[in-house]
Write a protein that holds these residues in place. Structure first.
Motif, PDB file in Angstrom:
ATOM      1  N   ASN A   1       0.828  -1.203   0.000  1.00  0.00           N
ATOM      2  CA  ASN A   1       0.000   0.000   0.000  1.00  0.00           C
ATOM      3  C   ASN A   1       0.865   1.256   0.000  1.00  0.00           C
ATOM      4  OD1 ASN A   1      -2.761  -0.650  -0.116  1.00  0.00           O
ATOM      5  ND2 ASN A   1      -2.770  -1.286   2.029  1.00  0.00           N
ATOM      6  N   PHE A   2       0.511   2.217  -0.866  1.00  0.00           N
ATOM      7  CA  PHE A   2       1.195   3.508  -0.922  1.00  0.00           C
ATOM      8  C   PHE A   2       0.157   4.615  -0.771  1.00  0.00           C
ATOM      9  CE2 PHE A   2       3.874   0.624  -3.321  1.00  0.00           C
ATOM     10  CZ  PHE A   2       5.146   0.907  -2.841  1.00  0.00           C
TER      11      PHE A   2
ATOM     12  N   LEU B   1      -2.800  -1.477  15.646  1.00  0.00           N
ATOM     13  CA  LEU B   1      -1.597  -0.998  14.988  1.00  0.00           C
ATOM     14  C   LEU B   1      -1.508  -1.615  13.600  1.00  0.00           C
ATOM     15  CD1 LEU B   1       0.864  -1.958  17.870  1.00  0.00           C
ATOM     16  CD2 LEU B   1      -0.097   0.310  17.532  1.00  0.00           C
ATOM     17  N   SER B   2      -0.693  -1.010  12.741  1.00  0.00           N
ATOM     18  CA  SER B   2      -0.398  -1.665  11.464  1.00  0.00           C
ATOM     19  C   SER B   2       0.212  -3.038  11.721  1.00  0.00           C
ATOM     20  CB  SER B   2       0.575  -0.822  10.645  1.00  0.00           C
ATOM     21  OG  SER B   2      -0.002   0.417  10.286  1.00  0.00           O
TER      22      SER B   2
ATOM     23  N   ALA C   1       0.934 -11.462   2.582  1.00  0.00           N
ATOM     24  CA  ALA C   1      -0.126 -10.934   1.726  1.00  0.00           C
ATOM     25  C   ALA C   1       0.012  -9.434   1.517  1.00  0.00           C
ATOM     26  CB  ALA C   1      -1.499 -11.238   2.329  1.00  0.00           C
ATOM     27  N   LEU C   2       0.446  -8.719   2.560  1.00  0.00           N
ATOM     28  CA  LEU C   2       0.438  -7.255   2.526  1.00  0.00           C
ATOM     29  C   LEU C   2       1.669  -6.706   3.234  1.00  0.00           C
ATOM     30  CD1 LEU C   2      -1.189  -4.570   1.956  1.00  0.00           C
ATOM     31  CD2 LEU C   2      -2.226  -4.891   4.214  1.00  0.00           C
ATOM     32  N   ILE C   3       2.329  -5.751   2.596  1.00  0.00           N
ATOM     33  CA  ILE C   3       3.362  -4.958   3.271  1.00  0.00           C
ATOM     34  C   ILE C   3       2.752  -3.594   3.542  1.00  0.00           C
ATOM     35  CG2 ILE C   3       5.626  -3.874   3.070  1.00  0.00           C
ATOM     36  CD1 ILE C   3       6.495  -6.185   1.306  1.00  0.00           C
ATOM     37  N   GLN C   4       2.594  -3.290   4.818  1.00  0.00           N
ATOM     38  CA  GLN C   4       1.951  -2.054   5.242  1.00  0.00           C
ATOM     39  C   GLN C   4       2.987  -1.170   5.907  1.00  0.00           C
ATOM     40  OE1 GLN C   4      -1.473  -1.504   4.710  1.00  0.00           O
ATOM     41  NE2 GLN C   4      -1.122   0.589   5.349  1.00  0.00           N
ATOM     42  N   TYR C   5       3.332  -0.051   5.283  1.00  0.00           N
ATOM     43  CA  TYR C   5       4.367   0.807   5.840  1.00  0.00           C
ATOM     44  C   TYR C   5       3.838   1.591   7.033  1.00  0.00           C
ATOM     45  CZ  TYR C   5       7.996  -0.346   2.596  1.00  0.00           C
ATOM     46  OH  TYR C   5       8.971  -1.039   1.923  1.00  0.00           O
ATOM     47  N   THR C   6       4.686   1.676   8.035  1.00  0.00           N
ATOM     48  CA  THR C   6       4.327   2.320   9.287  1.00  0.00           C
ATOM     49  C   THR C   6       5.577   2.870   9.933  1.00  0.00           C
ATOM     50  OG1 THR C   6       3.515   1.912  11.542  1.00  0.00           O
ATOM     51  CG2 THR C   6       4.502   0.054  10.419  1.00  0.00           C
TER      52      THR C   6
ATOM     53  N   MET D   1       5.085  -6.841   7.725  1.00  0.00           N
ATOM     54  CA  MET D   1       4.717  -7.991   6.900  1.00  0.00           C
ATOM     55  C   MET D   1       3.508  -8.683   7.507  1.00  0.00           C
ATOM     56  SD  MET D   1       8.375  -9.667   5.750  1.00  0.00           S
ATOM     57  CE  MET D   1       8.867 -10.112   7.419  1.00  0.00           C
ATOM     58  N   LEU D   2       2.374  -8.560   6.829  1.00  0.00           N
ATOM     59  CA  LEU D   2       1.129  -9.178   7.291  1.00  0.00           C
ATOM     60  C   LEU D   2       0.834 -10.380   6.411  1.00  0.00           C
ATOM     61  CD1 LEU D   2      -0.909  -5.904   7.900  1.00  0.00           C
ATOM     62  CD2 LEU D   2       0.440  -7.218   9.546  1.00  0.00           C
TER      63      LEU D   2
END
Length: 562
Positions: free
Chosen positions: A103-104, A355-356, A208-213, A224-225
């Motif tokens: 996600n960006f 949290l992320s 599945a998802l890299i969510q920057y935080t 890394m989710l």
């Protein structure tokens, strides 16, 4: 030490705390819902409806299009998109292919995007032909290792009449897609039969998802989710709703690129077979129109969103009779705001927390029955919390004492992308098990309701005493003139730091000044908590999802001082 058994016996959520959440992949969650609810509407985008079958077909075509270009399992696929139907199709399409979504935020600068593209190894980036996005994405394409842009059209996702109006009168908001071999039209990508070889996915091991935080400290890191993390949190959140088998129509005003909306608007609603009323951005009038037009049943948001809706001219004329549940997160919910919202709308407003790094949600107040104002509620099913010493995280604090909140559960991340040292710092080992450090100081009562005292990094050291900004902010919100409040620590030659309050005022409170507020506030505080000034501002800085940003305020104040 926290007595988990005591509060679990007083659990208020409709699903037992000891719920079974076996690992599940995101494609399996998506397929189960699309097969069961094929004819139901999944998306309402400004009046145009997309059924589960239509979205599933679009997602398969995205997967097939990416596969035809040579992309597959493990590749990072970026989404640089607002809340548009393209996001949903690209998100689930990438996951069907076994790729990892990144996600960006559309609010990122070129430099921020380039850094995160390089850090994540993103190969493809989805965006739309909006002048606020496409020129930025093209610069990222030129300045990073990104291989391809996929560009969609907003007008093409609208109902025919609105599409025509958009093309005629909002042309200045549209950027022309360049003739570049590296740029592919979304319509061309999905011009296929949707056939592709679906890979085997390990729900526990595959990201599945890299969510920057920002995490608890430092520069943005990619949480890394895994598939199991996301599907567990979707099931945990869905289980909180005692009416989940009834009409489920949720307003998607929170940005889907943020983890709060990813779980609470997108994954949870798809799991439920509900409908998402997507709005490209938060505009209070548009949200109020959407609630009345669609008879929405749920509205997740942050406190500043609810305040903006209350302040809008259309609020009094809006029909809220269908709205059952509103969930607030991202920042503390002032009791006065909650009470005002509930009295005006008749809809329950509860506070949650996450949290992320925890896929979005760790705790929430009950949707029905007793809730505890000033708390973030009880842990969601299957989630454990402990409270550890702020100086030595390997030691638990005594029962009822404040400590850093640490968490375990099926929704807790696998670690940070390419940052093993940061991941190691994010966890503490207790009884041989890794627990996620939240960076938040809290206390839990005998019935499992948690109160967040403050962020570890936000604590102000005044002559050796620890001062929690949120406690001062809570008192400020009791003043009828104050609309928003942030307290930060300022350098002081004698005491090291001193608290200072920054506030905005309600529209009818222009006669109140900082001196009067200071005289009202300080007698209500302990001597070490007293602020050196109350500064009235026209606005306070906010994050991408609209919550007040202490970090950005500090940066502004320091820049002004220099």
């Amino acid at each position: 030490m926290t007595d988990e058994r005591a509060w679990q016996s007083r659990y208020r959520h409709p699903t037992p705390w000891e719920v079974d959440l076996p690992p599940m992949s995101m494609p399996d969650l998506f397929a189960a819902s699309t097969e069961r609810h094929a004819a139901r509407p999944m998306i309402d985008f400004l009046g145009r409806h997309y059924s589960y079958a239509e979205v599933a077909d679009g997602a398969r075509r995205v997967a097939a299009g990416l596969a035809a270009l040579g992309y597959g399992k493990g590749d990072r696929i970026g989404l640089f998109l607002p809340n548009v139907p393209h996001y949903v199709a690209a998100y689930y399409g990438a996951l069907l292919l076994g790729a990892t979504v990144v996600n960006f935020s559309p609010l990122y600068t070129v430099d921020e995007l380039v850094h995160q593209v390089e850090d994540s190894g993103t190969r493809v980036l989805f965006t739309i032909s909006a002048s606020a996005l496409l020129p930025t994405a093209l610069k990222v394409l030129d300045q990073s290792g990104l291989e391809r842009l996929v560009v969609g059209s907003v007008a093409g996702a609208l109902p025919p009449a609105k599409s025509l109006v958009y093309r005629l009168f909002r042309g200045k908001e549209v950027a022309k897609r360049p003739d570049d071999a590296r740029v592919t039209a979304f319509s061309a990508l999905i011009d296929n039969d949707g056939a592709f070889a679906a890979p085997a996915i390990d729900p526990v091991g595959d990201v599945a998802l890299i969510q920057y935080t920002g995490g608890t400290t430092g520069a943005p890191k990619g949480a890394m989710l895994t598939h199991a993390n996301l599907t567990a949190n979707a099931r945990q959140v869905a289980s909180l709703d005692p009416h989940r088998d009834q009409v489920d129509r949720i307003v998607g005003a929170l940005p889907l690129f943020h983890v709060f909306a990813n779980t609470c608007v997108l994954n949870r609603t798809v799991l439920n077979g509900g409908e998402m009323v997507l709005l490209p951005r938060f505009e209070a009038g548009q949200v109020l129109d959407a609630i009345g037009r669609t008879k929405a049943t749920a509205l997740p948001g942050v406190p500043t969103m609810y305040q903006a809706l209350l302040d809008h001219a259309k609020f009094a004329a809006t029909d809220f009779s269908s709205l059952r549940m509103c969930v607030s997160g991202g920042a503390p919910l002032p009791a006065e705001l909650r009470d005002k919202w509930q009295a005006a709308t008749g809809a329950r407003l509860v506070e949650g927390y996450g949290l992320s790094e925890s896929s979005g949600v760790l705790t929430c107040n009950p949707y029905e029955g007793e809730q505890r104002p000033g708390t973030i509620g009880q842990p969601v099913p299957g989630t454990r919390l402990r409270f550890v010493d702020k100086e030595d995280a390997t030691k638990e604090v005594a029962a009822g004492e404040p400590g850093e909140i640490v968490a375990r559960g099926p929704q807790v991340m696998a670690g940070y992308w390419n940052r093993p040292e940061a991941a190691a710092d994010a966890f503490v080992t207790l009884d041989g098990e890794p627990w996620l450090r939240t960076g938040d100081v809290g206390v839990i009562d005998g019935e499992g309701f948690v109160q967040v005292v403050d962020r570890l990094k936000d604590m102000i050291s005044v002559g050796g005493f620890k001062v929690f900004p949120s406690q001062i902010e809570e008192i400020l919100y009791h003043h009828p003139a104050i609309k928003e409040a942030l307290v930060v620590g300022m350098p002081d030659t004698y005491r090291g730091e001193v608290p200072r309050a920054y506030v905005t005022l309600n529209d009818d409170a222009s006669a109140v000044d900082g001196a009067a507020l200071l005289a009202w506030l300080n007698p209500r505080l302990g001597k070490h908590e007293r602020v050196d000034a109350v500064v009235v501002r026209g606005a306070l800085p906010k994050t991408m999802i609209g919550k007040l940003s202490r970090k950005d305020l500090l940066a502004e104040v320091r820049a002004e001082a220099e």
